[in-house]
Design a protein around this motif. Structure first.
Motif, PDB file in Angstrom:
ATOM      1  N   ALA A 125      -5.743   4.477   8.901  1.00 23.68           N
ATOM      2  CA  ALA A 125      -5.404   4.092   7.535  1.00 23.68           C
ATOM      3  C   ALA A 125      -6.273   4.818   6.516  1.00 23.68           C
ATOM      4  N   ILE A 166       0.462   5.657   4.004  1.00 26.14           N
ATOM      5  CA  ILE A 166      -0.448   4.911   4.873  1.00 26.14           C
ATOM      6  C   ILE A 166       0.348   4.066   5.862  1.00 26.14           C
ATOM      7  N   LEU A 200      -2.152   6.760  -5.735  1.00 25.68           N
ATOM      8  CA  LEU A 200      -3.276   6.183  -6.474  1.00 25.68           C
ATOM      9  C   LEU A 200      -3.209   6.545  -7.956  1.00 25.68           C
ATOM     10  N   PHE A 235      -6.483   1.036  -2.242  1.00 25.94           N
ATOM     11  CA  PHE A 235      -5.188   1.166  -1.564  1.00 25.94           C
ATOM     12  C   PHE A 235      -4.673  -0.167  -1.022  1.00 25.94           C
ATOM     13  N   GLY A 292      -2.720   9.907   0.044  1.00 19.69           N
ATOM     14  CA  GLY A 292      -2.469   8.827  -0.910  1.00 19.69           C
ATOM     15  C   GLY A 292      -2.816   9.116  -2.353  1.00 19.69           C
ATOM     16  N   TRP A 309     -12.382  13.781  -0.035  1.00 19.59           N
ATOM     17  CA  TRP A 309     -12.019  12.902  -1.148  1.00 19.59           C
ATOM     18  C   TRP A 309     -13.126  12.828  -2.185  1.00 19.59           C
ATOM     19  N   ALA A 354      -5.000   7.454   3.681  1.00 20.23           N
ATOM     20  CA  ALA A 354      -5.255   7.151   2.266  1.00 20.23           C
ATOM     21  C   ALA A 354      -5.862   8.347   1.552  1.00 20.23           C
ATOM     22  N   THR A 386       0.839  -1.195   0.000  1.00 17.09           N
ATOM     23  CA  THR A 386       0.000   0.000   0.000  1.00 17.09           C
ATOM     24  C   THR A 386       0.878   1.249   0.000  1.00 17.09           C
ATOM     25  N   ALA A 387       0.247   2.400  -0.126  1.00 18.27           N
ATOM     26  CA  ALA A 387       0.991   3.657  -0.194  1.00 18.27           C
ATOM     27  C   ALA A 387       1.873   3.828   1.041  1.00 18.27           C
ATOM     28  N   PRO A 439     -11.641   2.758   1.255  1.00 19.12           N
ATOM     29  CA  PRO A 439     -10.326   2.887   0.624  1.00 19.12           C
ATOM     30  C   PRO A 439      -9.623   1.549   0.433  1.00 19.12           C
ATOM     31  N   THR A 440     -10.233   0.483   0.876  1.00 21.89           N
ATOM     32  CA  THR A 440      -9.524  -0.790   0.987  1.00 21.89           C
ATOM     33  C   THR A 440      -9.159  -1.416  -0.353  1.00 21.89           C
TER      34      THR A 440
END
Length: 394
Positions: free
Chosen positions: A273, A42, A285, A233, A281, A71, A277, A38-39, A229-230
Motif C-alpha cells: 500500500a 492503491i 493526492l 491516503f 498516488g 516521495w 501510494a 483511498t486512491a 502515507p496513512t
C-alpha cells in the motif's frame, strides 16, 4: 476535469469503522480519518497482492525504501539515505517505543499544547511525565512561547520533546526559522526531538512544509522523524509507517526499541500500500488537497456568516482559526460561557453532530471544538447546518 470522485458518499456503517460506531441519526466529524475511498491505484495494488493467495511473513524490500526516498525528495526537497529509514507499524507505536527507550522513569517529555491527545498516552503509559508548553494564541493564530519552551527544555529532568509538524489540531505549519530555533534549544539542553509529520502531505495547494530534520544540521543530528502515507491516503487501518533517523546512534536506539516491541515487521499489505501510494498516488493526492481546500473555504465562509449575523444581534459566535494544513478545523468557542466538553455534549444531544472536544488536547484547548471536514460536500453541509443549529442551544 477531475479524475477522481470525492463527492459520492461511502456508507461506512457496519464495517467496524470506529468513527461511524454511533447512533443512527448521528453524524461523526471527530476522529481524524476521511470518508473518502483511498486512491484506486492503491486499491488495485492491494487486490493484486491478495489475488496471489499466499500470505506468509513479509520483509521490507528495496521498492519500499525507494518509494519513501523518492516521495520526500520530489514533494518536500529532502534527500534521505536508505539506511536512515526503519519500518514501523505506525507513528504512535513508534512514539511509545521511543519514549520507553530514550527516557528514564519520571523524566519529562515536552509537548506544545494544544496537541494531538494520543501524545499524552504515549508519554504517560511508558513511565515519563508530560511537560506542557502552551502555545500563545492572540485570537487569530498560534505561536511558541519561547521563554517557556527554553525553561522546560533546560529542566534537568527533560530528555525528550515530541513535536507535531504540521500541528494537529491548530493546523499550523512550522516554518524553517521556528524549526531551527527548536532544534538549537533542544541541542543546547541535550534533548532529542521526535517529530510527528503524518499530516505533512495535507496542505493548502501551493503551501509547502519543511521536514524537521531538513531545517538545519543540528535538527538532523538530534531529530527523529515519523512519517506515513496513512493519513494523506486514508488507510490508517493498514498499519504502515516509517521512521527516519539520520544519526546512527539514535537510529540504533530506535531500531532496537521497535524490534523489542515487535512493531518493526510489516503485514502482507503494509509495504504494498505504501509503495503504491508514493509511486502512483500523487495525482489523487493533488485532487484531494484541492477538494479539501474548497471544503476549508466553505467552512470559513459559513462561520464568517455566523459571526456577522451574531454581531448584528449582539450575540456570541464561534470563530474559526485558519490553518494551512490537515483537514481538521479548529473552532474558537471562547465567546460562550461554558466549557468545550459541555458544548460538545449539547451539540451532539440536540443535533447528532459529533465533534471532538478541545479539552482532550491539553492546555489551551478548553474552549475549542475540532471538526473533521474530510468528507463529501453534501456531508459537510449537513454537518455545518447541524453545527449552526447546535450553537443556538449554547
Amino acid at each position: 476535469m477531475s479524475r477522481y470522485d470525492f463527492d459520492t458518499p461511502v456508507d461506512r456503517r457496519h464495517t467496524g469503522a470506529m468513527k461511524w460506531n454511533i447512533g443512527e441519526n448521528e453524524l461523526p466529524m471527530w476522529v481524524a480519518d476521511m470518508d473518502f475511498k483511498t486512491a484506486p491505484e492503491i486499491i488495485d495494488a492491494m487486490y493484486k497482492r491478495i489475488d496471489h493467495g499466499v500470505f506468509g511473513y513479509n520483509e521490507v524490500g528495496d521498492d519500499w525504501y525507494d518509494a519513501y526516498i523518492g516521495w520526500w525528495e520530489r514533494r518536500h526537497g529532502l534527500k534521505m539515505d536508505k539506511e536512515w529509514l526503519i519500518f514501523s507499524t505506525g507513528v504512535i507505536p513508534t512514539l511509545s517505543s521511543a519514549v520507553r527507550k530514550l527516557t528514564s522513569p519520571n523524566e519529562n517529555v515536552v509537548i506544545l499544547t494544544p496537541v494531538y491527545n494520543i501524545f499524552y498516552n504515549s508519554i504517560l503509559n511508558n513511565g515519563a511525565r508530560v511537560l506542557e508548553c502552551e502555545l500563545t494564541y492572540d485570537g487569530v493564530s498560534y505561536d511558541i512561547d519561547w521563554a517557556d519552551l527554553e525553561d522546560k527544555l533546560a529542566d534537568p529532568q527533560t530528555s525528550l520533546m515530541i513535536l507535531c509538524n504540521p500541528h494537529n489540531p491548530v493546523g499550523k505549519i512550522w516554518d524553517l526559522k521556528t524549526l531551527e530555533k527548536i532544534g538549537w534549544l533542544a541541542y543546547k539542553n541535550n534533548v532529542v526531538v521526535i517529530s510527528d509529520e503524518i499530516h505533512c502531505d495535507l496542505t493548502e495547494p501551493g503551501t509547502s512544509y519543511t521536514p524537521f530534520i531538513a531545517a538545519s544540521d543540528i535538527c538532523k543530528d538530534i531529530g527523529i522523524m515519523c512519517m506515513a502515507p496513512t493519513k494523506a491516503f486514508n488507510m490508517a487501518g493498514i498499519q504502515t509507517s516509517a521512521v527516519c533517523v539520520p544519526d546512527p546512534y539514535l537510529r540504533h536506539k530506535i531500531w532496537r526499541a521497535l524490534n523489542t516491541d515487535e512493531v518493526a515487521e510489516p503485514n502482507v499489505l503494509a509495504t504494498v500500500a505504501a509503495v503504491a501510494a508514493f509511486n502512483e498516488g500523487e495525482a489523487w493526492l493533488d485532487e484531494l488537497n484541492a477538494y479539501l481546500s474548497h471544503n476549508r473555504k466553505t467552512v470559513s465562509d459559513f462561520i464568517d456568516d455566523m459571526e456577522k449575523k451574531s454581531a448584528s444581534e449582539n450575540k456570541p459566535s464561534p470563530k474559526l482559526v485558519r490553518g494551512e494544513a490537515t483537514y481538521l478545523m479548529w473552532i474558537d468557542m471562547s465567546a460562550y460561557d461554558t466549557d468545550a466538553d459541555t458544548m460538545q455534549d449539547i451539540i451532539r444531544d440536540k443535533t447528532g453532530l459529533y465533534l471532538s472536544t478541545g479539552s482532550i488536547y491539553g492546555k489551551g484547548g478548553e474552549k475549542f471544538l475540532r471538526m473533521n471536514i474530510a468528507c463529501p460536500r453534501s456531508t459537510l453541509m449537513d454537518g455545518l447546518k447541524r453545527f449552526k443549529e447546535g450553537v443556538r442551544y449554547l
